[in-house]
Scaffold this motif. Sequence first.
Motif, PDB file in Angstrom:
ATOM      1  N   LEU A 287       0.691  -1.248   0.284  1.00 20.66           N
ATOM      2  CA  LEU A 287       0.130   0.059   0.059  1.00 20.66           C
ATOM      3  C   LEU A 287       0.730   1.277  -0.050  1.00 20.66           C
ATOM      4  O   LEU A 287       1.729   1.765   1.112  1.00 20.66           O
ATOM      5  N   ALA A 288       1.044   2.218  -1.242  1.00 20.55           N
ATOM      6  CA  ALA A 288       1.335   3.279  -1.152  1.00 20.55           C
ATOM      7  C   ALA A 288       1.335   4.262   0.099  1.00 20.55           C
ATOM      8  O   ALA A 288      -0.066   4.408   0.263  1.00 20.55           O
ATOM      9  N   TYR A 289       2.137   4.951   0.868  1.00 22.87           N
ATOM     10  CA  TYR A 289       1.333   5.843   1.357  1.00 22.87           C
ATOM     11  C   TYR A 289       0.485   5.291   2.246  1.00 22.87           C
ATOM     12  O   TYR A 289      -0.572   6.256   3.020  1.00 22.87           O
ATOM     13  N   ALA A 290       1.007   4.319   2.993  1.00 28.81           N
ATOM     14  CA  ALA A 290       0.168   3.661   3.828  1.00 28.81           C
ATOM     15  C   ALA A 290       0.227   4.079   5.220  1.00 28.81           C
ATOM     16  O   ALA A 290      -1.244   4.264   5.761  1.00 28.81           O
ATOM     17  N   ILE A 291       0.422   5.168   5.386  1.00 31.49           N
ATOM     18  CA  ILE A 291       0.796   6.073   7.100  1.00 31.49           C
ATOM     19  C   ILE A 291      -0.065   6.677   6.420  1.00 31.49           C
ATOM     20  O   ILE A 291      -0.657   7.910   7.540  1.00 31.49           O
ATOM     21  N   ASN A 292       0.142   7.717   5.384  1.00 33.16           N
ATOM     22  CA  ASN A 292      -0.562   9.696   4.987  1.00 33.16           C
ATOM     23  C   ASN A 292      -0.964   9.240   4.089  1.00 33.16           C
ATOM     24  O   ASN A 292      -0.577  10.502   3.591  1.00 33.16           O
ATOM     25  N   GLN A 543      -6.650  -1.254   6.584  1.00 35.36           N
ATOM     26  CA  GLN A 543      -5.780  -0.747   5.608  1.00 35.36           C
ATOM     27  C   GLN A 543      -5.898  -0.181   5.170  1.00 35.36           C
ATOM     28  O   GLN A 543      -5.769   0.611   5.085  1.00 35.36           O
ATOM     29  N   ILE A 544      -7.216  -0.441   4.304  1.00 36.83           N
ATOM     30  CA  ILE A 544      -7.895   0.313   3.264  1.00 36.83           C
ATOM     31  C   ILE A 544      -8.177   1.426   3.854  1.00 36.83           C
ATOM     32  O   ILE A 544      -7.903   2.717   3.291  1.00 36.83           O
ATOM     33  N   VAL A 548      -6.540   6.509   3.934  1.00 33.54           N
ATOM     34  CA  VAL A 548      -6.523   7.174   4.043  1.00 33.54           C
ATOM     35  C   VAL A 548      -7.175   8.347   5.133  1.00 33.54           C
ATOM     36  O   VAL A 548      -8.455   9.130   4.933  1.00 33.54           O
ATOM     37  N   GLY A 549      -6.580   7.777   6.414  1.00 32.37           N
ATOM     38  CA  GLY A 549      -6.840   8.839   8.078  1.00 32.37           C
ATOM     39  C   GLY A 549      -7.840   8.319   8.532  1.00 32.37           C
ATOM     40  O   GLY A 549      -7.697   8.727   9.461  1.00 32.37           O
ATOM     41  N   TYR A 550      -8.730   6.975   8.158  1.00 34.27           N
ATOM     42  CA  TYR A 550      -9.392   6.522   8.973  1.00 34.27           C
ATOM     43  C   TYR A 550      -9.294   5.912  10.188  1.00 34.27           C
ATOM     44  O   TYR A 550      -7.783   5.117  10.191  1.00 34.27           O
ATOM     45  N   GLN A 554     -12.154   5.795  15.533  1.00 39.83           N
ATOM     46  CA  GLN A 554     -13.290   5.420  14.211  1.00 39.83           C
ATOM     47  C   GLN A 554     -14.059   4.478  14.060  1.00 39.83           C
ATOM     48  O   GLN A 554     -14.436   3.613  13.006  1.00 39.83           O
ATOM     49  N   ASN A 555     -12.897   3.359  14.243  1.00 41.00           N
ATOM     50  CA  ASN A 555     -13.675   1.790  13.700  1.00 41.00           C
ATOM     51  C   ASN A 555     -13.245   1.399  12.525  1.00 41.00           C
ATOM     52  O   ASN A 555     -14.033   0.768  11.797  1.00 41.00           O
ATOM     53  N   TYR A 556     -12.111   1.977  12.618  1.00 42.60           N
ATOM     54  CA  TYR A 556     -11.588   2.257  10.535  1.00 42.60           C
ATOM     55  C   TYR A 556     -13.247   3.264   9.449  1.00 42.60           C
ATOM     56  O   TYR A 556     -12.728   2.566   8.721  1.00 42.60           O
ATOM     57  N   GLY A 557     -14.460   3.501  10.315  1.00 38.27           N
ATOM     58  CA  GLY A 557     -15.031   4.496   9.512  1.00 38.27           C
ATOM     59  C   GLY A 557     -16.475   3.078   9.309  1.00 38.27           C
ATOM     60  O   GLY A 557     -16.690   3.315   7.791  1.00 38.27           O
ATOM     61  N   LEU A 558     -16.064   1.821   9.618  1.00 41.18           N
ATOM     62  CA  LEU A 558     -17.000   0.319   9.293  1.00 41.18           C
ATOM     63  C   LEU A 558     -17.995   0.668   9.939  1.00 41.18           C
ATOM     64  O   LEU A 558     -18.160   0.920  11.055  1.00 41.18           O
TER      65      LEU A 558
END
Length: 753
Positions: A287-292, A543-544, A548-550, A554-558
Amino acid sequence: MKKNIIKYVAYLATALPLGGVGGGLVSCSDNFLDDMTVYGSFSEDKVYSSYAGAVDRVNTLYREMLPQACQGGGNGSNGQNTYTSTGSPEVWSKSSLEYGGFTDFTNPDQELDYTNVTDYFYVINKSDSPWGNIRNANDIIQHLENNDNLTQEEKDKLLGQAYFFRAYRYWTLVKLYGGVPLIDHPQDPIIGDGDGSDKIVPRSPAKDCIQFICKDLQKAADRLPKQWGSGDYGRITAGAAEAMKGQVQLFYASPLFNRDDNALRWDSAYVTNKKALQLLNEGGVGLAYAINGGTQNALNWAKMFMANDGSDGTVGETVLATLYNNRDKVETANYEKWNGWEHSLRPVNANGNGGLHPTAEMVDLFPMADGLRPGKSSIHYDPLCFWLNRDPRFYRTFAFPGVEWRFDTNGNDLNSYDDMGKKYVYAYFPHQYSGSGTNFQLWSYTWYASQDDADRMSSTSNGYTADLIAQKNSAVYIRKRSDDLALSPSPLYRFSISASTPKGFQQSAAPLIWMRYAEVLLNFAEAAAGANHLDEALQALQQIRARVGYTAEQNYGLPADIISSRERMLAAVLYERQVELAYEGKAFDDLRRWMLFDGGTQTFEGEPTTWHLTGFGGNTCTFLGTTPLNGQRRHEIVVYTRTNADQKNEADPVIDKRPKALALTENLTYDEDAEEYGSNEAMELADFYTAYLKRKDVNADTNDETSGILFRPQYYFIGFRQSAMQTNPTLLQTVGWHDYSHGTAGTFDPLAK
């Protein structure tokens, strides 16, 4: 017997590389397809006598079979490799929610049969024919397997690529037809004294075809390196071959092929996709830019489509790509190979081709800022200020009135005139724009001369548009995979204002990434969910979303109940695919393999029992909690002024009211409880929309309100056109379609066991 093979080397590609695994751009001389040598007519023993000659031979497979950007929806006679979608508004994407406009597959007023269905099977043009592709791959495989001039390592690398491409072309056919003849050797087209009956190969059912394809892909994965050197960037890797095998097995586990929900198929897809992720990781792909990736409204997430490197410069996203260059045309040779995607995206007042426009339905389904879709989120969705409080990827997928969309004008002064004496938009609005595209702003709103025009829902209603944009019924543009100047100071296009080609952004070397790591991760998540490994599916989705910031807080927005059942997890994965992979050519395949046009409930006359959906509760739409696409209508968003005015440039009633356009670095949220915007820029644009603009969704399919999408059940596996059956009278037609050669209903069942 020696054979002249000039017809093969004539198709050598001349694409330039755009980046290697490990990040950064590589020089033109490093590209494995950039050899300009004219090889002429050599006998086969000459070509295969050296590794260099054999490499040149294998390179023809890349030229002939790689998907092309902005391809059409017809067969090879209308454009190269149009057997699948790459996200442009062709027959595949327009048969989904992504674009409006009925296609042959969705038109309720036209039923396809053997006389009018597009021929993706036979295709006379040799370089674009699937069987010409397969014969080329078979010829290469045969000569490499029997070659004593190469080392085993050399043979393995070349054979691995040939096996991949043979499998890939078969896969594009099997996806459409369900079962095709399997030929694993080059057949001599000269019959001689015989009647040719020994050359006839009957259709094989889907099961045998899938096994054949997966066997080839496994051979490829076993022989290929995990990573090539920079000079060979773009070649097939072991991870790519394994990922393609995982995609095939996931398709085979899906309801289209797996009507009874066979658990073993899900298990196979789960194991293979997990292995693919491992091989890709070992080859430097992730995953490119996985952190930011989500910072500044997914700025880095958008970068990966051009730069092909990750946040630390070592992790690339690309699994499979078609490479392009921005070379000038040369009269004596076709060395140029341009990607037309950027030119198709840009509006006419930026010297683009006019833009591509999403449906209102796609705009409205993207998540809110908390990760949940509108209607299920606690955040209020304002249909007028639809851009507020959205998922970070929204802002890099769509462009809307009031955003910057900068570009490099390559030294051209856009306050001047073109070589035909025509003024540019900048000359009309010098107070709004300088002579450079570095401050271009998209103001794609409309105004009308009368209230009757404003109230009209027709896609051809009268009106006038701001800044000479000339698209009066489409306020929202597709921005996905755009070479935005905000992403990089060195765009891959060469901008021109010439009246002759190339013009605008046509001369672009942007890559077409047709499989990337995020897709493989989503393939794994779906297979894991199907195989009841819900925890692993959840981790992949996290991971996905984290990219993108979740966050975990916040439960990764899921959704909170996502882990509670297999069907909820599968629904969440398919929704994530709609968002993450929007306009990348995946939508139609996802609809077909999950039978989401009707849920798999419709039948046709003579439908065999093997087609009956006994798994997934007998209805995939009910199983996933989604609405069938059949019967739905699609629309496009028009944003127009509350005040009517004359239809001429200088009459724009709100041009002096415009705020500063968004750079997309701002906080674009609004807190209803606190009644506060995340930034002044967001507040000013929202106030402008609220005070001066309105929204309406105009018809994108047809102005007949009673007419909706109709995908007929026999289309899930299409039939042969008359020309294909005339070419081979022994070819049995698919059930649900008329057999021209035999004068009966089709008898071939792709799902026969």
